[in-house]
Design an enzyme around this catalytic site. Sequence first.
Site, PDB file in Angstrom:
ATOM      1  N   ASP A  69       0.865  -1.171   0.000  1.00  0.00           N
ATOM      2  CA  ASP A  69       0.000   0.000   0.000  1.00  0.00           C
ATOM      3  C   ASP A  69       0.912   1.235   0.000  1.00  0.00           C
ATOM      4  O   ASP A  69       2.069   1.153   0.448  1.00  0.00           O
ATOM      5  CB  ASP A  69      -0.872  -0.022   1.260  1.00  0.00           C
ATOM      6  CG  ASP A  69      -1.610   1.280   1.470  1.00  0.00           C
ATOM      7  OD1 ASP A  69      -2.322   1.702   0.552  1.00  0.00           O
ATOM      8  OD2 ASP A  69      -1.461   1.891   2.562  1.00  0.00           O
TER       9      ASP A  69
ATOM     10  N   TYR B  59      -0.074   5.147   0.644  1.00  0.00           N
ATOM     11  CA  TYR B  59      -0.281   6.243   1.603  1.00  0.00           C
ATOM     12  C   TYR B  59      -0.456   5.702   3.020  1.00  0.00           C
ATOM     13  O   TYR B  59      -1.365   4.945   3.298  1.00  0.00           O
ATOM     14  CB  TYR B  59      -1.463   7.108   1.170  1.00  0.00           C
ATOM     15  CG  TYR B  59      -1.142   7.783  -0.145  1.00  0.00           C
ATOM     16  CD1 TYR B  59      -0.364   8.935  -0.164  1.00  0.00           C
ATOM     17  CD2 TYR B  59      -1.524   7.206  -1.352  1.00  0.00           C
ATOM     18  CE1 TYR B  59      -0.002   9.531  -1.360  1.00  0.00           C
ATOM     19  CE2 TYR B  59      -1.157   7.796  -2.560  1.00  0.00           C
ATOM     20  CZ  TYR B  59      -0.400   8.959  -2.551  1.00  0.00           C
ATOM     21  OH  TYR B  59      -0.037   9.522  -3.745  1.00  0.00           O
TER      22      TYR B  59
ATOM     23  N   ARG C 282      -7.877  13.072   6.279  1.00  0.00           N
ATOM     24  CA  ARG C 282      -7.624  11.664   5.976  1.00  0.00           C
ATOM     25  C   ARG C 282      -8.902  10.834   6.098  1.00  0.00           C
ATOM     26  O   ARG C 282      -9.188   9.974   5.265  1.00  0.00           O
ATOM     27  CB  ARG C 282      -6.544  11.128   6.919  1.00  0.00           C
ATOM     28  CG  ARG C 282      -6.312   9.628   6.864  1.00  0.00           C
ATOM     29  CD  ARG C 282      -5.634   9.195   5.590  1.00  0.00           C
ATOM     30  NE  ARG C 282      -5.311   7.766   5.602  1.00  0.00           N
ATOM     31  CZ  ARG C 282      -4.975   7.076   4.525  1.00  0.00           C
ATOM     32  NH1 ARG C 282      -4.923   7.652   3.339  1.00  0.00           N
ATOM     33  NH2 ARG C 282      -4.681   5.808   4.604  1.00  0.00           N
TER      34      ARG C 282
ATOM     35  N   SER D  61      -2.266   0.806  -4.918  1.00  0.00           N
ATOM     36  CA  SER D  61      -2.738   1.967  -4.164  1.00  0.00           C
ATOM     37  C   SER D  61      -4.036   2.552  -4.699  1.00  0.00           C
ATOM     38  O   SER D  61      -4.343   2.447  -5.890  1.00  0.00           O
ATOM     39  CB  SER D  61      -1.641   3.041  -4.226  1.00  0.00           C
ATOM     40  OG  SER D  61      -2.110   4.282  -3.762  1.00  0.00           O
ATOM     41  N   ASN D  62      -4.758   3.196  -3.793  1.00  0.00           N
ATOM     42  CA  ASN D  62      -5.913   3.994  -4.191  1.00  0.00           C
ATOM     43  C   ASN D  62      -5.491   5.226  -5.000  1.00  0.00           C
ATOM     44  O   ASN D  62      -6.298   5.802  -5.733  1.00  0.00           O
ATOM     45  CB  ASN D  62      -6.666   4.479  -2.940  1.00  0.00           C
ATOM     46  CG  ASN D  62      -7.655   3.452  -2.397  1.00  0.00           C
ATOM     47  OD1 ASN D  62      -8.042   2.506  -3.097  1.00  0.00           O
ATOM     48  ND2 ASN D  62      -8.073   3.635  -1.154  1.00  0.00           N
TER      49      ASN D  62
END
Lengths: 233, 233
Positions: free
Chosen positions: B10, B12, B41, B122-123
């Site tokens: 991942d 972040y 966040r 990752s997003n």
Amino acid sequence: MNKIRAVVFDAYGTLFDVYAVTARAEQLFPGKGEALALLWRERQIDYTRLRSLAAPDGARYKPFWDITIDALRYAADRLGLKLDDATEAQMLKEYACLSGFPENLGALKRLRRAGLPLGILSNGNPQMLDIAVKSAGMHGLFDHVLSVDAVRQYKTAPAAYALGPRAFELPAAEILFVSSNCWDACGATWYGYTTFWINRAGHPAERLDVAPTGTGHDMNDLLDFVTAAGVAV
Amino acid sequence: MNKIRAVVFDAYGTLFDVYAVTARAEQLFPGKGEALALLWRERQIDYTRLRSLAAPDGARYKPFWDITIDALRYAADRLGLKLDDATEAQMLKEYACLSGFPENLGALKRLRRAGLPLGILSNGNPQMLDIAVKSAGMHGLFDHVLSVDAVRQYKTAPAAYALGPRAFELPAAEILFVSSNCWDACGATWYGYTTFWINRAGHPAERLDVAPTGTGHDMNDLLDFVTAAGVAV
């Protein structure tokens, strides 16, 4: 705007005051009650979304009451609070038997008298909703008490919002969906409902590129919105 | 345990320290920096889940950078902080060019030297990831930098996690998925990966009826885990 032919309500936070548990939490954990109630609620919602997003077929579904227990235990652990069986039972009992917001009962009765069929469309499982409706003195006011348990998908999944039009046999646009959670009102708007956000806390709208059809501060503002939409209440 | 043939991270919070923005936020909004960074966040993640859950076909998808801006604006509004264009640009620049955690670069190099192909899943959208990888001095360390943008579905959607096995041409169980977000490690475990949760903050595990395969405090613990799994690093 479309003609409104039925009104469907979110339950927790909209009809029932979920933060009513804060007082009990504060009594049990002085100085930590608000943090516990907030984190509990946050994780409860997180867990519904994580499970539904991970498994569109419902394979990770777990009933809302069980998720509510998981979330409470997580929140207590995270805050370093010792949650023995008796304390947990007290917190859960508080959650099971929530109060309605003060103006809700009168508003629901006026909507019914105006001839609008009413419903609930909630993440809560049927047993929870049954107890909550009775606790809040709202028994007999709803034509349909709909739980996402029937489709094993939590909001904002389309399968969850589809329960309303199916039960009322109306297009979503002719059903007014009411929630105090802006994200829920937005999700319902995406789905196609006419929507009303009860913004009790005076928060800014979520930035999701969609706006609820109407917004107000409490259920009395909802009555004004319904009247303006052409149904005298 | 399955043989580990690749490691996917991942981004972040795992490779890049998202809370590094807190210092800048605190400088810009004294006394409110931490609250702003946390709410930013929280909403960033909420918006990804709400959009993906509402539209399994990706119809509500919006790239992570744009969601990051939406979430920042919401958080500032909610906290009553005035976010003019220059201040917003400073906050976003901080987010675009995050630092890696101190031990990460060395750990990644050791994993590569051990012959393990590495990746990011990752997003974040591709442009964000490209800048972040370079900013953190990690350019050239990854065989695949995978963004959910390719499938327009955010984690924990199965389509997002499917990117790893597809790119590496390996079964998920033979890929070690590493995240500092417990919910992400849980989502990847549900999907079928071998997983490792980097629990930097010492939080309790999320109560989702699933546990990451391994857990540790930082990337050095990950190296121990990989060694114990039979790959000398």
